[in-house]
Design an enzyme around this catalytic site. Structure first.
Site, PDB file in Angstrom:
ATOM      1  CE1 TYR A 290       4.997   3.524   8.124  1.00 14.44           C
ATOM      2  CE2 TYR A 290       4.842   3.094  10.472  1.00 14.44           C
ATOM      3  CZ  TYR A 290       4.240   3.256   9.242  1.00 14.44           C
ATOM      4  OH  TYR A 290       2.881   3.164   9.136  1.00 14.44           O
TER       5      TYR A 290
ATOM      6  CG  HIS B 175      -0.180   0.138   2.535  1.00 16.57           C
ATOM      7  ND1 HIS B 175       0.166  -0.952   3.304  1.00 16.57           N
ATOM      8  CD2 HIS B 175       0.303   1.226   3.196  1.00 16.57           C
ATOM      9  CE1 HIS B 175       0.818  -0.531   4.386  1.00 16.57           C
ATOM     10  NE2 HIS B 175       0.915   0.777   4.347  1.00 16.57           N
TER      11      HIS B 175
ATOM     12  CG  HIS C  43       0.111   0.430  12.276  1.00 17.44           C
ATOM     13  ND1 HIS C  43       0.756   1.610  12.550  1.00 17.44           N
ATOM     14  CD2 HIS C  43       0.715  -0.067  11.165  1.00 17.44           C
ATOM     15  CE1 HIS C  43       1.698   1.825  11.652  1.00 17.44           C
ATOM     16  NE2 HIS C  43       1.710   0.810  10.805  1.00 17.44           N
TER      17      HIS C  43
ATOM     18  CG  HIS D 258      -3.874   0.546   4.359  1.00 13.33           C
ATOM     19  ND1 HIS D 258      -3.510  -0.676   4.854  1.00 13.33           N
ATOM     20  CD2 HIS D 258      -2.871   1.392   4.710  1.00 13.33           C
ATOM     21  CE1 HIS D 258      -2.355  -0.570   5.490  1.00 13.33           C
ATOM     22  NE2 HIS D 258      -1.935   0.666   5.401  1.00 13.33           N
TER      23      HIS D 258
ATOM     24  CD  GLU E  74       3.876   0.268   7.308  1.00 17.35           C
ATOM     25  OE1 GLU E  74       3.197   0.720   6.354  1.00 17.35           O
ATOM     26  OE2 GLU E  74       3.392   0.048   8.424  1.00 17.35           O
TER      27      GLU E  74
ATOM     28  CG  HIS F 227       4.320   4.660   4.660  1.00 18.43           C
ATOM     29  ND1 HIS F 227       3.449   5.304   5.502  1.00 18.43           N
ATOM     30  CD2 HIS F 227       3.775   3.438   4.440  1.00 18.43           C
ATOM     31  CE1 HIS F 227       2.428   4.504   5.793  1.00 18.43           C
ATOM     32  NE2 HIS F 227       2.592   3.367   5.152  1.00 18.43           N
TER      33      HIS F 227
END
Lengths: 308, 160
Positions: free
Chosen positions: A254, A151, A245, A199, A264, A213
């Site tokens: 990251y 993503h 997260h 996502h 990431e 990112h």
């Protein structure tokens, strides 16, 4: 409308040091270098079968040149072109081969100024594994050995407008959002999908045209730890992590590429379906939403402000 | 503080070192030099970038947070204003965060720079759109948790 956008196909980024970026994506991330033309290098991950998923281009600045999303059919492409125009987007058609190994498609700017391309075909070169009776992974992977990209997260000065536009013009579904408080319905950040992950693209407030990112998928939490070992061994500049997260429930490190573009490594999360109820986060819980283990609350400010 | 404009390598000073200048290239001092930043005296050692000096001796100390930034010339988090001295900056940085004009006015990126002489610098405040939207709510929550008042305005990010 058929099935529309299928997935994130490619991320085309700029670098101020092409040779250093080439070593990063090839030797640290373990991507396969597919081609090199003048000022740009094309890479793919071992579990991807289209020709490339990351393009790195020499420039005097870092950042996102454009992103490409793959669409199921040419009928879908035509329908999406109409929708983009109906929502005020200026669409350019590009022909087969204008993007190396990519078929014809459309190019437009989304409200945040980012350039997006939609296409149906890219030359398929196959995975690093046979499709008949394959073993689970190929031999000889370098560094992290990421199987695929996952993503990207972009910043927008009018995030609500950008989020709503992506949902209306391109039929993105919303997995999660951030609102001011529990009585608000106005998303000021959102995690949107077309595939079955939480996502394919996310939007947070920040300057237009910037990338926060883009992410590589890894298979599990232990692979995240191994990636951290590879980053430290290679003096890759780590930003945050390993962490968890709250938003998407992913697990993460990251880090930065040699031009300062944030990457990431990401795993976990859940399967997202178009009919899932949207998960909402209020701003006052955002520290946990971004980094669930960050009880010291010391990272969010620099983490959100640094973009390329 | 010098009022001279920053010098570029194509405009070298004749007869001795300029008092304030940003060169482009890979040069560095041959021995440790003093770095004065926001009222503190640090020592830069040959072979390290200026941001490495700041991370080892300035950030994460005396109540300051850890340094957050790419250290790769892309994000601009380590942008400094040169008050005195000469530095050399490597050319592989993003002009999105440091245009030529800004560099010529005396600003540079610590992650790409090495001092040539003793230097005096200060940080350049940056805008954070995310915190302009979210910062007040996040800080209200933190202040409520320790029993203080609320209602502060979002402010610019500063390392100072």
């Amino acid at each position: 409308m058929g099935e529309g956008i299928m997935r994130l196909g490619y991320v085309h980024i700029r670098t101020t040091d092409l040779e250093a970026s080439r070593r990063h994506y090839r030797d640290v991330m373990g991507m396969q270098e597919m081609a090199c033309h003048n000022d740009r290098v094309y890479f793919k991950c071992w579990d991807e079968y289209d020709h490339h998923s990351v393009v790195v281009q020499q420039s005097d600045r870092a950042g996102l040149e454009k992103m490409g999303f793959k669409v199921h059919t040419y009928d879908d492409l035509d329908a999406l072109e109409k929708q983009v125009m109906q929502h005020g987007g200026a669409v350019t058609r590009f022909s087969e081969g204008e993007n190396y190994k990519v078929g014809q498609g459309i190019r437009f700017e989304i409200p945040s100024g980012h350039v997006m391309e939609l296409y149906v075909e890219m030359e398929q070169v196959g995975k690093a594994l046979p499709s008949l009776n394959p073993p689970p992974y190929p031999e000889g992977l370098k560094g992290v050995g990421a199987p695929r990209i996952d993503h990207l997260l972009i910043t927008s000065e009018k995030p609500t407008e950008t989020i709503e536009w992506l949902m209306k013009a391109l039929n993105f579904y919303m997995a999660e959002r951030v609102v001011e408080n529990e009585h608000s319905d106005k998303p000021i950040a959102a995690w949107l999908f077309r595939s079955n992950t939480p996502h394919d693209i996310a939007i947070i407030p920040g300057p237009d045209k910037k990338i926060h990112h883009f992410a590589f998928w890894l298979d599990d939490w232990f692979e995240i730890r191994k990636a951290g070992d590879v980053f430290s061994k290679n003096d890759v500049s780590i930003d945050v992590g390993p962490e968890r997260h709250g938003i998407t429930r992913g697990q993460t490190i990251y880090y930065f590429d040699p031009a300062g573009n944030r990457n990431e490594v990401f795993t976990g999360g859940y399967i997202a379906y178009p009919d899932m109820p949207v998960v909402t986060w209020t701003v006052d819980q955002l520290d946990r939403g971004i980094f669930y283990f960050n009880h010291r609350k010391e990272w969010i400010e620099g983490f959100t402000s640094n973009v390329t | 503080m010098s009022a001279e404009p920053a010098r570029r390598e194509d405009a070298p000073e004749s007869g001795g070192e300029p008092r304030r200048g940003i060169l482009i290239g890979e040069a560095e001092a041959e021995r440790p030099v003093r770095v004065s930043v926001e009222g503190e005296e640090l020592v830069w050692h040959p072979g390290e970038s200026l941001v490495a000096t700041l991370m080892a001796q300035y950030f994460g100390r005396r109540g300051r947070g850890a340094f957050m930034g790419c250290r790769e010339g892309g994000c601009g988090a380590c942008k400094l204003e040169l008050l005195e001295g000469v530095v050399a900056m490597r050319p592989n940085y993003s002009k999105d965060v440091l245009e030529d004009e800004e560099r010529e006015s005396g600003r540079f990126l610590a992650c790409r720079a090495r001092p040539i002489t003793d230097i005096s610098v200060r940080f350049v405040p940056r805008r954070n759109v995310f915190f302009e939207l979210y910062g007040r709510r996040l800080r209200e929550k933190e202040r409520a948790a320790v029993g203080e008042g609320s209602g502060t305005q979002p402010e610019e990010v500063s390392h100072g």
